[in-house]
Motif scaffolding. Structure first.
Motif, PDB file in Angstrom:
ATOM      1  N   ASN A 420      48.823  13.695  -0.965  1.00  0.00           N
ATOM      2  CA  ASN A 420      49.270  12.693  -1.936  1.00  0.00           C
ATOM      3  C   ASN A 420      50.759  12.380  -1.809  1.00  0.00           C
ATOM      4  O   ASN A 420      51.427  12.048  -2.778  1.00  0.00           O
ATOM      5  N   SER A 421      51.281  12.508  -0.566  1.00  0.00           N
ATOM      6  CA  SER A 421      52.713  12.271  -0.303  1.00  0.00           C
ATOM      7  C   SER A 421      53.602  13.061  -1.260  1.00  0.00           C
ATOM      8  O   SER A 421      54.695  12.615  -1.634  1.00  0.00           O
ATOM      9  N   GLY A 422      53.133  14.227  -1.659  1.00  0.00           N
ATOM     10  CA  GLY A 422      53.927  15.082  -2.523  1.00  0.00           C
ATOM     11  C   GLY A 422      54.240  14.482  -3.875  1.00  0.00           C
ATOM     12  O   GLY A 422      55.186  14.899  -4.540  1.00  0.00           O
ATOM     13  N   GLY A 423      53.469  13.463  -4.309  1.00  0.00           N
ATOM     14  CA  GLY A 423      53.757  12.797  -5.575  1.00  0.00           C
ATOM     15  C   GLY A 423      54.852  11.756  -5.475  1.00  0.00           C
ATOM     16  O   GLY A 423      55.291  11.213  -6.489  1.00  0.00           O
ATOM     17  N   CYS A 424      55.308  11.469  -4.250  1.00  0.00           N
ATOM     18  CA  CYS A 424      56.389  10.493  -4.046  1.00  0.00           C
ATOM     19  C   CYS A 424      55.812   9.113  -3.734  1.00  0.00           C
ATOM     20  O   CYS A 424      54.614   8.948  -3.492  1.00  0.00           O
ATOM     21  N   TRP A 425      56.693   8.110  -3.691  1.00  0.00           N
ATOM     22  CA  TRP A 425      56.298   6.746  -3.340  1.00  0.00           C
ATOM     23  C   TRP A 425      55.807   6.711  -1.902  1.00  0.00           C
ATOM     24  O   TRP A 425      56.312   7.419  -1.027  1.00  0.00           O
ATOM     25  N   GLN A 426      54.790   5.863  -1.652  1.00  0.00           N
ATOM     26  CA  GLN A 426      54.330   5.672  -0.283  1.00  0.00           C
ATOM     27  C   GLN A 426      53.742   4.283  -0.115  1.00  0.00           C
ATOM     28  O   GLN A 426      53.274   3.660  -1.070  1.00  0.00           O
ATOM     29  N   ASP A 427      53.808   3.773   1.091  1.00  0.00           N
ATOM     30  CA  ASP A 427      53.165   2.517   1.476  1.00  0.00           C
ATOM     31  C   ASP A 427      52.130   2.878   2.531  1.00  0.00           C
ATOM     32  O   ASP A 427      52.463   3.125   3.694  1.00  0.00           O
ATOM     33  N   GLU A 428      50.870   2.965   2.109  1.00  0.00           N
ATOM     34  CA  GLU A 428      49.822   3.415   3.014  1.00  0.00           C
ATOM     35  C   GLU A 428      49.601   2.448   4.173  1.00  0.00           C
ATOM     36  O   GLU A 428      49.287   2.854   5.292  1.00  0.00           O
ATOM     37  N   VAL A 429      49.764   1.143   3.909  1.00  0.00           N
ATOM     38  CA  VAL A 429      49.551   0.141   4.962  1.00  0.00           C
ATOM     39  C   VAL A 429      50.586   0.314   6.066  1.00  0.00           C
ATOM     40  O   VAL A 429      50.268   0.299   7.261  1.00  0.00           O
ATOM     41  N   ALA A 430      51.839   0.454   5.665  1.00  0.00           N
ATOM     42  CA  ALA A 430      52.908   0.583   6.647  1.00  0.00           C
ATOM     43  C   ALA A 430      53.127   2.024   7.095  1.00  0.00           C
ATOM     44  O   ALA A 430      53.961   2.279   7.960  1.00  0.00           O
ATOM     45  N   ASN A 431      52.377   2.982   6.504  1.00  0.00           N
ATOM     46  CA  ASN A 431      52.502   4.390   6.864  1.00  0.00           C
ATOM     47  C   ASN A 431      53.924   4.901   6.630  1.00  0.00           C
ATOM     48  O   ASN A 431      54.513   5.592   7.462  1.00  0.00           O
ATOM     49  N   ILE A 432      54.504   4.544   5.483  1.00  0.00           N
ATOM     50  CA  ILE A 432      55.852   4.973   5.115  1.00  0.00           C
ATOM     51  C   ILE A 432      55.776   5.772   3.817  1.00  0.00           C
ATOM     52  O   ILE A 432      55.050   5.403   2.898  1.00  0.00           O
ATOM     53  N   THR A 433      56.522   6.854   3.759  1.00  0.00           N
ATOM     54  CA  THR A 433      56.549   7.664   2.554  1.00  0.00           C
ATOM     55  C   THR A 433      57.980   8.054   2.215  1.00  0.00           C
ATOM     56  O   THR A 433      58.825   8.177   3.105  1.00  0.00           O
ATOM     57  N   ALA A 434      58.232   8.252   0.929  1.00  0.00           N
ATOM     58  CA  ALA A 434      59.542   8.729   0.479  1.00  0.00           C
ATOM     59  C   ALA A 434      59.580  10.254   0.427  1.00  0.00           C
ATOM     60  O   ALA A 434      60.597  10.833   0.073  1.00  0.00           O
ATOM     61  N   CYS A 435      58.475  10.905   0.786  1.00  0.00           N
ATOM     62  CA  CYS A 435      58.414  12.358   0.749  1.00  0.00           C
ATOM     63  C   CYS A 435      59.080  12.935   1.998  1.00  0.00           C
ATOM     64  O   CYS A 435      58.762  12.541   3.125  1.00  0.00           O
ATOM     65  N   ARG A 436      60.008  13.865   1.773  1.00  0.00           N
ATOM     66  CA  ARG A 436      60.678  14.538   2.889  1.00  0.00           C
ATOM     67  C   ARG A 436      60.524  16.040   2.712  1.00  0.00           C
ATOM     68  O   ARG A 436      60.976  16.616   1.740  1.00  0.00           O
ATOM     69  N   ASP A 437      59.864  16.650   3.679  1.00  0.00           N
ATOM     70  CA  ASP A 437      59.642  18.084   3.629  1.00  0.00           C
ATOM     71  C   ASP A 437      60.946  18.816   3.946  1.00  0.00           C
ATOM     72  O   ASP A 437      61.681  18.417   4.840  1.00  0.00           O
ATOM     73  N   THR A 438      61.232  19.860   3.201  1.00  0.00           N
ATOM     74  CA  THR A 438      62.442  20.637   3.436  1.00  0.00           C
ATOM     75  C   THR A 438      62.092  22.107   3.482  1.00  0.00           C
ATOM     76  O   THR A 438      60.970  22.506   3.161  1.00  0.00           O
ATOM     77  N   PHE A 439      63.055  22.898   3.863  1.00  0.00           N
ATOM     78  CA  PHE A 439      62.854  24.337   3.917  1.00  0.00           C
ATOM     79  C   PHE A 439      62.479  24.889   2.554  1.00  0.00           C
ATOM     80  O   PHE A 439      61.688  25.815   2.441  1.00  0.00           O
ATOM     81  N   ARG A 440      63.036  24.279   1.485  1.00  0.00           N
ATOM     82  CA  ARG A 440      62.811  24.789   0.140  1.00  0.00           C
ATOM     83  C   ARG A 440      61.644  24.104  -0.570  1.00  0.00           C
ATOM     84  O   ARG A 440      61.326  24.465  -1.678  1.00  0.00           O
ATOM     85  N   GLY A 441      61.047  23.139   0.019  1.00  0.00           N
ATOM     86  CA  GLY A 441      59.959  22.434  -0.662  1.00  0.00           C
ATOM     87  C   GLY A 441      59.879  20.997  -0.196  1.00  0.00           C
ATOM     88  O   GLY A 441      59.683  20.715   0.966  1.00  0.00           O
TER      89      GLY A 441
END
Length: 530
Positions: A420-441
């Protein structure tokens, strides 16, 4: 104004006093191995700061300074250093209690090179827990930097050590934390007693930072069944004689049954204590609903996101903002509202009633009276609220050889953007997400794609700026895919149409905001006629 604040403080103390009970001092073992005259095992009280070596031991030689014996000044001023040379035992600095905060003594000892600090009590009494200063006196700049373990020893032991040292004896000590926490089986059960108030100074700041940093490790442990985690919230109750008072009405819900101090300590500004109680209840209900759905680890996401999106300073500490965070994480909002119930009703709230009952100590665990508090395998954790220190303590709670891999390595990594893109904004058509995975989460940040920054809050919306319109649904222009290549007639940032090939992306790489397209060549395709 001073009179009003004083009244509030007195009233808060009255509420606090109504819930006080048995406080347990958490201890570890101190063994003097030499000289023979004081050789033996003693108890010492673990300080509520620094980093106790849970699960381990530390051997050192005790030093009692001739100057600055209370450790309240920098040892540099006295040209004293405790840094150990190769082949020599580390130094355990012994200082006297009094004249300054325990934490300042520890900080001065650490800066001078001591491996641990022992504070000798200045009166004959049972051992106490050395705590951090109250908020108005706390200096977060050095509190968060204390890493050496600390222990309070009795006056009699302190006097015995001083006597041995004055007689020319070397005093060797072994600090042992291996039994500080029980480790009965292959699962650790732990609780985190916290608060939604974000305006109480350094202690509130440290709670929020700890949740952000520990979230990834906590979710790994919970998802794989290594731990069973439960959050808790301290509440007070209003004495019946004050239920109709202005103070009680502003700080309590359910007719004085559940209260919290005013965040600003001023009834006339900002939020009230009852606002804090309601948000505490909402977080407790969020955990209850998420746990019933088999995803208790979502609590860490909710608390983190609420602190970022709904702070008091931005006037967003309210139900509307909280509901948006809950919605982004896909948890049933109706069930949470049902759990919260009517906060104005003259009835018990089952969730908060259970929280008040849980505050009372049972067995080896004392009453919970300090915020924040971690309870691991029914023992209260002592030490700095730090990811590494807490993880070490939790790992010491596993039976030997049953600890999970996360306890044996510092490389803790999890991709929280896959679901679910970590609960962040996403554009499924363009395959873009605002979710960025980090070492801490994970964090929700609008991405940068092909050098162009998206703008927005990262949670509900992100909008392309500049010439990035071609990246979103191809800008409405002609597009064709042939032999694995996608051809586009959309005019790019420099006024030229770009022939691009979309690279295949694996889910593991989505946390880099991937919609990666490679420019192969630029051809004079005509624009799509309008």
């Amino acid at each position: 104004m001073r009179g009003k604040v004083g009244l509030l403080v007195c009233f808060s103390v009255l509420l606090w006093g109504s819930c006080l009970g048995r406080f347990v001092v958490e201890k570890n073992s101190l063994k003097v191995t030499s000289p023979e005259s004081i050789k033996g095992a003693y108890e010492c009280a673990i300080g509520n700061f620094g980093v106790p070596q849970y699960g381990g031991t530390l051997v050192g030689t005790v030093f009692y300074p001739k100057s600055n014996q209370e450790g309240c000044k920098s040892f540099d001023d006295f040209d004293i250093s405790f840094k150990s040379k190769p082949g020599i035992f580390p130094t355990f600095l012994l200082v006297d209690r009094g004249d300054c905060f325990f934490t300042l003594k520890a900080w001065n000892a650490q800066r001078a090179g001591a491996a641990a600090i022992l504070v000798a009590d200045n009166r004959d009494e049972p051992l106490i827990t050395m705590d951090t200063p109250e908020e108005e006196n706390a200096d977060a700049d050095y509190l968060d930097k204390i890493t050496i373990p600390s222990a309070l020893v009795s006056k009699s032991l302190g006097d015995s050590i001083k006597k041995a040292l004055s007689g020319g004896d070397m005093v060797n000590v072994n600090l042992d934390w291996r039994e500080a926490l029980p480790h009965p089986d292959d699962r650790v059960e732990y609780e985190f007693w916290t608060n939604t108030n974000d305006e109480c100074g350094p202690k509130c700041d440290s709670q929020i930072e700890f949740v952000k940093h520990f979230k990834g490790a906590a979710q790994i442990l919970e998802q794989k069944g290594y731990t069973q985690f439960t959050p808790h919230y301290i509440t007070w109750y209003c004495p019946e004689v004050f239920i109709l008072s202005k103070q009680c009405k502003s700080q309590c819900i359910n007719h004085g049954r559940y209260c919290a101090p005013d965040p600003e300590q001023d009834f006339n500004i900002g939020y009230d204590g009852k606002d804090v109680v309601v948000q505490n209840l909402r977080q407790a209900c969020f955990f209850k609903v998420a746990n019933e759905s088999g995803k208790p680890w979502l609590w860490w996401d909710y608390v983190t996101d609420f602190s970022i999106r709904c702070p008091m300073k931005d006037k967003k500490y309210n139900k509307d903002c909280a509901d948006k965070v809950i919605g982004s994480l896909g948890v049933d909002l109706k069930k949470i509202d049902q759990c919260i119930g009517d906060t104005d009703a003259d009835v018990d709230n089952p969730v908060l009633k259970a929280e008040q009952d849980a505050q009372i100590g049972k067995g080896s665990r004392g009453d919970v009276t300090i915020l924040p508090t971690l309870v691991i395998n029914n023992r209260q954790y002592r030490g700095r609220l730090d990811k590494g220190a807490v993880l070490k303590a939790i790992c010491s709670g596993f039976q030997e050889t049953t600890e999970p891999p996360i306890c044996l390595t510092e490389d803790i990594e999890t991709n929280e953007c896959l679901e679910n893109s970590g609960g962040c904004w996403q554009d499924e058509v363009a395959n873009i997400t605002a979710c960025r995975d980090t070492f801490r989460g994970r964090v929700c940040e609008c991405p940068i794609v092909n050098g162009v920054k998206f703008s927005g809050d990262g949670y509900t919306h992100c909008e392309a700026s500049g010439g990035l319109h071609c990246e979103i649904e191809n800008g409405g222009c002609w597009k064709k895919t042939q032999e694995g290549r996608t051809y586009s007639a959309c005019i790019g940032p420099k006024g030229f149409p770009a022939l691009k090939r979309r690279n295949g992306t694996s889910p593991r790489n989505q946390h880099h905001h991937h919609q990666t397209e490679e420019v192969i060549s630029k051809l004079p395709f005509p624009q799509k006629p309008t």
